[in-house]
Design a protein around this motif. Structure first.
Motif, PDB file in Angstrom:
ATOM      1  N   GLU A 378       0.793  -1.226   0.000  1.00  0.00           N
ATOM      2  CA  GLU A 378       0.000   0.000   0.000  1.00  0.00           C
ATOM      3  C   GLU A 378       0.827   1.278   0.000  1.00  0.00           C
ATOM      4  N   ASP A 379       2.100   1.227   0.353  1.00  0.00           N
ATOM      5  CA  ASP A 379       2.889   2.455   0.382  1.00  0.00           C
ATOM      6  C   ASP A 379       4.332   2.125   0.031  1.00  0.00           C
ATOM      7  N   ASN A 380       5.114   3.200  -0.173  1.00  0.00           N
ATOM      8  CA  ASN A 380       6.513   3.025  -0.589  1.00  0.00           C
ATOM      9  C   ASN A 380       7.396   2.426   0.503  1.00  0.00           C
ATOM     10  N   ALA A 383       7.003  -1.161   0.218  1.00  0.00           N
ATOM     11  CA  ALA A 383       7.664  -1.641  -0.993  1.00  0.00           C
ATOM     12  C   ALA A 383       9.170  -1.772  -0.771  1.00  0.00           C
ATOM     13  N   ALA A 398       0.615   1.081  -3.963  1.00  0.00           N
ATOM     14  CA  ALA A 398       1.888   1.805  -4.074  1.00  0.00           C
ATOM     15  C   ALA A 398       2.359   1.865  -5.518  1.00  0.00           C
TER      16      ALA A 398
END
Length: 475
Positions: A378-380, A383, A398
């Motif tokens: 869902e987000d960097n 990731a 993301a």
């Protein structure tokens, strides 16, 4: 000093005393009855006022509901309020009836009493049951009845709304109003698109588009899961056909419902669809939940093997634990493991017990030719955590949200036009066999001979300027 009365006078005086006592008792009872009578009349008046007020409210509310353009599901709360008022009016009517009955009984008893002037001894008055109107008990009974009626009305409205919604979903599914949105599956850390997951959406009308969690339960409850899977599979195969015309080996994945995985007949129907479009299955991946894979019966496992033999690849998704046997998964056709990114992060932080080290999971699967995909990224920062764990593919917000498919992707490919017939060569331009340099000249698609210079009308080669030749070479 004792007073001695003449014979017969004592009993007479006793009789007079008892008669006086009876008269006093009768007057007392009469006064008490009159007080109760007045109290009952006051209560009756109050009840009548409340009844009239609620009748006015009920009539006004009914008129408002009838004037408002609403569907049955939207009008259910108003109808529940009307039912509540109707119940209260009915309860008040019962109270009026009870009070009227009490007054009638009281007046009947008064009519049966002897006249006060009579001196004859009267029999003891029969015990009259005292009717006590408890306002608190009445209020509790009314509140309980209203609550029960409200709950029944709300339940009926909810059931009606669910039935209406299920009918709309069934109609949309029968008409094939299924839309497919694609969410990219990218490589890490480059974030290049390696594939797509086909996510189904159901179009109820031009303004309403349902997400899977809004219609899947209804579809599976009604037994429409295999129908939905067939529609999604045909659209996924159309996308795979489109991807096959591109370079890069990009794939598309789709999901089947639990009802389909549990029915060998439904799996056999989907297998026939895959056989029909066998040339496109190389770009198709079918996802299967981990719990479903562990509970497959022998017949379903055989159909799974048949799909794998036709070139279909599988992905194990909805992974709930990391107890994996890479070699056995590969033998069953699994080529991807889609694990939630949060599960992989918890595994790296030691919150998930496993025999596999967090940093070795992707490499161990890779040695078995299985790719680890982190989904729901869902987000960097998440990731970045997946990259540190050696995960080679990711999917989530993301990278990109799901997007609708262009309509031209589902269009049937146009048939290749037939090559035009070769023009007839004039007899004057046909050179006899064995002429010089004829064997060395390549033949064009339309049958004409290629030469470095165009032929002049008189048969001699035409000399072109160098600038013309250079312009053609650079064009």
């Amino acid at each position: 000093m004792a007073i001695i009365l003449p014979g017969g006078l004592g009993p007479a005086l006793g009789l007079l005393a008892s008669g006086a006592g009876v008269m006093v008792a009768m007057r007392t009872f009469e006064r008490r009855g009159l007080a109760r009578h007045e109290q009952a009349l006051a209560g009756l008046g109050e009840v009548k006022v409340r009844l009239a007020t609620n009748a006015i409210r009920l009539d006004a509310l009914s008129q408002r509901v009838e004037q408002m353009p609403m569907r049955d599901a939207d009008a259910a709360p108003a109808r529940a309020a009307i039912h509540e008022l109707t119940a209260e009016v009915g309860l008040l009517g019962d109270l009026i009836h009870q009070v009227a009955t009490t007054l009638a009984d009281h007046e009947t008893v008064l009519a049966r009493l002897p006249e006060p002037a009579s001196a004859a001894p009267a029999l003891p008055a029969p015990a009259i049951p005292e009717v006590v109107l408890d306002p608190e008990a009445v209020r509790r009974a009314r509140a309980e009845q209203q609550a029960a009626e409200r709950a029944a009305a709300a339940k009926a409205a909810q059931e009606a709304a669910e039935a209406e919604r299920a009918a709309l979903i069934g109609r949309a599914l029968s008409e094939g109003r299924i839309e497919v949105h694609l969410q990219p599956i990218v490589s890490l850390p480059q974030r290049r698109t390696q594939g797509y997951e086909a996510l189904a959406r159901l179009r109820l009308d031009e303004n309403t588009l349902l997400l899977p969690h809004e219609f899947l339960d209804t579809i599976e409850t009604r037994g429409f899961g295999p129908t939905l899977d067939a529609l999604v599979l045909t659209r996924a195969l159309a996308i795979a056909r489109h991807l096959a015309s591109k370079d890069g080996g990009i794939f598309v994945s789709c999901n089947f419902s639990a009802a389909t995985w549990g029915s060998s007949r439904a799996l056999a129907a989907l297998t026939r669809i895959l056989d029909k479009y066998r040339e496109h299955t190389g770009h198709l991946v079918i996802e299967m939940p981990q719990t479903v894979f562990r509970n497959l019966d022998p017949t379903s496992l055989g159909l799974l093997g048949a799909m794998s033999a036709n070139g279909v690849r599988f992905a194990l998704d909805h992974v709930v634990d990391l107890r994996l046997d890479p070699r056995a998964l590969f033998d069953r056709g699994m080529r991807f493991i889609k694990a939630p990114a949060t599960l992989l992060r918890d595994h790296a932080e030691g919150k998930v017990v496993s025999d596999i080290a967090a940093g070795d999971l992707a490499a161990m699967l890779g040695r078995a030719s299985i790719t680890l995909v982190a989904e729901h990224v869902e987000d960097n920062p998440l990731a970045a955590d997946m990259i540190e764990l050696g995960v080679t593919m990711g999917q989530g917000q993301a990278f990109s949200p799901p997007r609708p498919v262009k309509p031209e992707v589902f269009a049937e490919p146009e048939a290749a036009p037939a090559p035009p017939a070769a023009p007839a060569v004039p007899a004057a331009q046909v050179r006899p066999p064995g002429a010089a340099n004829d064997a060395a000249r390549p033949v064009l698609a339309h049958g004409a001979s290629a030469s470095p210079a165009a032929a002049a009308p008189d048969g001699r080669p035409e000399r072109l300027p160098f600038r013309s030749v250079l312009r053609r070479a650079s064009a």
